[in-house]
Design an enzyme around this catalytic site. Structure first.
Site, short mmCIF file in Angstrom:
data_model
loop_
_atom_site.label_atom_id
_atom_site.label_comp_id
_atom_site.label_asym_id
_atom_site.label_seq_id
_atom_site.Cartn_x
_atom_site.Cartn_y
_atom_site.Cartn_z
N ILE A 38 2.20 11.51 -1.38
CA ILE A 38 2.77 11.29 -2.70
C ILE A 38 2.29 9.93 -3.17
CG2 ILE A 38 4.86 10.99 -4.08
CD1 ILE A 38 6.28 12.88 -2.21
N TYR A 39 1.66 9.91 -4.35
CA TYR A 39 1.16 8.66 -4.94
C TYR A 39 2.15 8.17 -5.98
CZ TYR A 39 -3.23 9.34 -2.56
OH TYR A 39 -4.18 9.48 -1.58
N PHE A 40 2.39 6.88 -5.94
CA PHE A 40 3.34 6.24 -6.85
C PHE A 40 2.60 5.35 -7.82
CE2 PHE A 40 5.79 7.50 -3.25
CZ PHE A 40 7.04 7.78 -3.74
N MET A 111 3.95 10.14 -8.88
CA MET A 111 3.10 10.68 -9.94
C MET A 111 2.35 11.95 -9.52
SD MET A 111 3.63 8.52 -12.41
CE MET A 111 2.33 8.80 -13.58
N TYR A 112 1.79 11.94 -8.34
CA TYR A 112 0.91 13.02 -7.92
C TYR A 112 1.10 13.31 -6.44
CZ TYR A 112 -1.36 11.35 -12.16
OH TYR A 112 -1.61 10.94 -13.44
#
Length: 184
Positions: A38-40, A111-112
């Site tokens: 999980i990208y922040f 985000m993604y």
């Protein structure tokens, strides 16, 4: 620590062929993993525009009946025009959900998500990964962790030579992360 990395699409190539060539060169299988990232994004700056990344990773060893390892990673901007070399800081954390909630409480927004399976091999200081990325396809990653900046150019050349030995054309190289390839 510098993560000196080359990434190449394996479109048109068999992962098994590449695995066999790597083993013939002396690479040994280290692990088979399922990684969920999980990208922040930051509250104070947009990591997409600064070419940075803040990632929370769940890493499950597919051959072991153990809980996933949880890692938090910061990656700085890419440092050259050939490779995906970046400054990287990474550490283990105890609990995925707790860390995700902590980041959200500090104002970071998820985000993604990137999901992949990875076969990881090593030979000396080189790590070779055969990745199957959900919604993207198969990729080869070659990596050397360098202690100092002056090792970067030699490390990039070592990885390019290995790519040639594996007979993967250089036009299959990409400097884009899986995140960039999927979402941008």
């Amino acid at each position: 620590m510098l993560e000196v990395e080359l990434k190449a699409s394996l479109d048109g190539y068999s992962i098994e062929e590449i695995r066999k060539k790597a083993e013939e060169l002396g690479f040994s299988h280290q692990s088979s993993l399922r990684e969920t990232d999980i990208y922040f994004n930051g509250r104070d700056r947009d990591f997409r525009s600064t070419d940075e990344a803040l990632r929370l990773r769940s890493c499950q060893d597919l051959s072991a009946d153990t809980p996933p390892q949880v890692l938090i990673t910061y990656k700085g901007a890419k440092q050259d025009a050939v490779s995906s070399t970046r400054t990287e800081y990474e550490t283990c954390v105890g609990n995925f959900d707790t860390m995700q909630n902590l980041l959200k409480a500090l104002g970071y927004r998820p985000m993604y998500t990137v999901d992949k399976t990875r076969q990881e091999f090593s030979l000396g200081q080189i790590t070779l990964c055969l990745d199957t990325v959900e919604h993207l396809g198969c990729y080869l990653e070659l990596e050397i962790l360098a202690d100092v900046e002056k090792q970067r150019e030699v490390s990039v050349q070592t990885l390019l030579n290995l790519l040639d030995t594996l007979q993967i054309p250089r036009d299959h190289l990409t400097r884009s992360s899986y995140l960039e390839l999927l979402y941008f």
